[in-house]
Design a protein around this motif. Structure first.
Motif, PDB file in Angstrom:
ATOM      1  N   VAL A 144       0.858  -1.185   0.000  1.00 12.54           N
ATOM      2  CA  VAL A 144       0.000   0.000   0.000  1.00 12.54           C
ATOM      3  C   VAL A 144       0.893   1.233   0.000  1.00 12.54           C
ATOM      4  O   VAL A 144       1.930   1.262   0.687  1.00 12.54           O
ATOM      5  CB  VAL A 144      -0.939   0.009   1.221  1.00 12.54           C
ATOM      6  CG1 VAL A 144      -1.665   1.355   1.341  1.00 12.54           C
ATOM      7  CG2 VAL A 144      -1.963  -1.121   1.119  1.00 12.54           C
ATOM      8  N   GLU A 145       0.490   2.254  -0.766  1.00 11.65           N
ATOM      9  CA  GLU A 145       1.245   3.500  -0.847  1.00 11.65           C
ATOM     10  C   GLU A 145       0.327   4.675  -0.553  1.00 11.65           C
ATOM     11  O   GLU A 145      -0.794   4.747  -1.060  1.00 11.65           O
ATOM     12  CB  GLU A 145       1.894   3.649  -2.225  1.00 11.65           C
ATOM     13  CG  GLU A 145       2.847   2.486  -2.536  1.00 11.65           C
ATOM     14  CD  GLU A 145       3.665   2.670  -3.776  1.00 11.65           C
ATOM     15  OE1 GLU A 145       4.796   2.155  -3.796  1.00 11.65           O
ATOM     16  OE2 GLU A 145       3.185   3.317  -4.733  1.00 11.65           O
ATOM     17  N   ALA A 146       0.809   5.603   0.281  1.00 13.74           N
ATOM     18  CA  ALA A 146       0.020   6.758   0.722  1.00 13.74           C
ATOM     19  C   ALA A 146       0.390   7.984  -0.099  1.00 13.74           C
ATOM     20  O   ALA A 146       1.569   8.216  -0.404  1.00 13.74           O
ATOM     21  CB  ALA A 146       0.268   7.014   2.202  1.00 13.74           C
ATOM     22  N   TYR A 147      -0.621   8.786  -0.427  1.00 19.10           N
ATOM     23  CA  TYR A 147      -0.424   9.970  -1.260  1.00 19.10           C
ATOM     24  C   TYR A 147      -1.090  11.192  -0.642  1.00 19.10           C
ATOM     25  O   TYR A 147      -2.058  11.094   0.119  1.00 19.10           O
ATOM     26  CB  TYR A 147      -1.020   9.744  -2.658  1.00 19.10           C
ATOM     27  CG  TYR A 147      -0.266   8.732  -3.489  1.00 19.10           C
ATOM     28  CD1 TYR A 147       0.696   9.147  -4.411  1.00 19.10           C
ATOM     29  CD2 TYR A 147      -0.497   7.373  -3.336  1.00 19.10           C
ATOM     30  CE1 TYR A 147       1.406   8.214  -5.167  1.00 19.10           C
ATOM     31  CE2 TYR A 147       0.206   6.445  -4.089  1.00 19.10           C
ATOM     32  CZ  TYR A 147       1.151   6.868  -5.007  1.00 19.10           C
ATOM     33  OH  TYR A 147       1.849   5.949  -5.743  1.00 19.10           O
ATOM     34  N   GLY A 148      -0.540  12.348  -1.010  1.00 18.16           N
ATOM     35  CA  GLY A 148      -1.145  13.627  -0.678  1.00 18.16           C
ATOM     36  C   GLY A 148      -1.125  14.516  -1.900  1.00 18.16           C
ATOM     37  O   GLY A 148      -0.520  14.186  -2.929  1.00 18.16           O
ATOM     38  N   ASP A 149      -1.780  15.680  -1.811  1.00 18.37           N
ATOM     39  CA  ASP A 149      -1.858  16.591  -2.950  1.00 18.37           C
ATOM     40  C   ASP A 149      -1.948  18.011  -2.415  1.00 18.37           C
ATOM     41  O   ASP A 149      -2.933  18.384  -1.781  1.00 18.37           O
ATOM     42  CB  ASP A 149      -3.072  16.267  -3.815  1.00 18.37           C
ATOM     43  CG  ASP A 149      -3.115  17.084  -5.100  1.00 18.37           C
ATOM     44  OD1 ASP A 149      -2.438  18.128  -5.161  1.00 18.37           O
ATOM     45  OD2 ASP A 149      -3.821  16.681  -6.042  1.00 18.37           O
TER      46      ASP A 149
END
Length: 355
Positions: A144-149
């Motif tokens: 699983v990979e976490a992202y932000g923007d």
């Protein structure tokens, strides 16, 4: 070729998030994304005839919303499907198959994005990666990979996964590739994973089976929001064989939540699985053989090979039998039933009362 990086120690960094709301009581949680164990009726293994994950809905924002899963990658890439044959708990789990040469992700995007009100965002899941034996030295990577923007597009904050060939616990970095944490986890059995995003320090902490395997800064510096935690199937090495490696993994009990409970960052010793006397994460013939060989023997000192669920009483007997039988097959995709003669022998022994 794959990089190897030592576990990084990190001092607290400047707080990234300004307070935007009154903090809740210590230990409170607010669920951002909940896959609800991929259980029915929210998930259907016959959805659109295939049980595909994309198009099915996850519960979001503490159940106040429902957001569809979407696939990020080529339409002819890998697949993510709901199935009932291999589960960590409940009746259903998610199966992910990687296609050769293609990296795929499946995620629930929080639109436009979520600025956490609490300092921690925690991503928890269980995963069983099927062992893969082939000519490639590595992979595939499942995790699983976490992202932000922050307005400049989707930026990865942290990742955590397992190599199906080597059992290495890995994380990925856009600039430098795939890194080994220096830890391993068994393939072919269920393991628990946690990615903790500490927005107060701009750092991520990675855990496998309660053990911290890495701490380091966010991959994308200065991001203060959270958008998604993508289930990922990708190459675990840059060589052609690893890039084209195929494989299968199962995911269960996926949940993303924010909290102010920093005790969740403390490594823990997981409770042994009942009936797993050998301590290898599964309840199977190995544990049955340990029980039979040591039946009626003193529980202390522990017999050789008894490295898991400890005996209850002074002798190894019915208590251990009652722990093994209801948990038979836990932690493994497929395990044969005990032979009828062995069960009959154990049942006969269980009927005798020890004085």
């Amino acid at each position: 070729m794959r990089n190897t990086l030592a576990v990084l120690a990190l001092a607290p960094l400047t707080t990234l998030l300004a307070p935007t709301a009154a903090r809740a009581a210590v230990g409170s949680e607010f669920t951002l994304i909940d896959a609800e164990g991929f259980e029915p009726p929210a998930y259907n293994e016959f959805f659109l005839g295939t049980g595909q994950l994309e198009g099915q809905f996850a519960s979001t924002f503490e159940g106040l919303g429902a957001t569809p899963w979407q696939q990020i990658g080529p339409p002819v890439g890998g697949t993510a499907t709901i199935q009932s044959g291999v589960v960590a708990s409940g009746a259903q789990a998610l199966r992910v198959d990687r296609a050769p040469g293609i990296d795929d992700q499946w995620s629930v995007a929080l639109t436009p994005f979520s600025v956490p009100l609490e300092p921690l965002v925690i991503i928890d899941w269980n995963m069983l990666v099927e062992p893969f034996i082939g000519p490639q030295p590595f992979g595939p990577f499942f995790g699983v990979e976490a992202y932000g923007d922050s307005g400049a597009g989707s930026l990865r904050l942290a990742s955590l996964g397992l190599d199906a060939t080597t059992g290495d616990v890995l994380y990925r970095d856009t600039a430098f590739g795939v890194f080994e944490t220096g830890f391993t986890a068994p393939v072919g059995v269920w393991n628990s994973y946690r990615v903790a995003l500490d927005y107060s320090a701009g750092a991520s902490l990675l855990f496998v089976n309660g053990e911290q395997v890495r701490i380091g800064p966010f991959e994308a510096f200065g991001v203060s929001d959270f958008t998604e935690a993508a289930i990922t199937a990708a190459a675990a090495g840059s060589d052609p064989g690893s890039s084209n490696a195929t494989g299968t993994a199962y995911f269960d009990n996926y949940r993303v939540y924010e909290t102010n409970d920093f005790t969740l960052l403390n490594p823990v010793d997981p409770e042994p699985q009942a009936g797993d006397f050998s301590g290898d994460g599964v309840v199977d013939n190995t544990d049955l053989n340990l029980l039979l060989v040591n039946w009626g023997n003193p529980a202390s000192p522990l017999p050789p090979g008894w490295d898991g669920d400890p005996p209850v009483g002074a002798l190894i007997d019915n208590d251990e039998l009652n722990a093994l039988l209801p948990n038979w097959g836990v932690g493994v995709a497929s395990v044969p039933e005990p032979a009828a003669g062995v069960l009959l022998l154990l049942a006969s022994a269980a009927c005798r009362r020890r004085r």
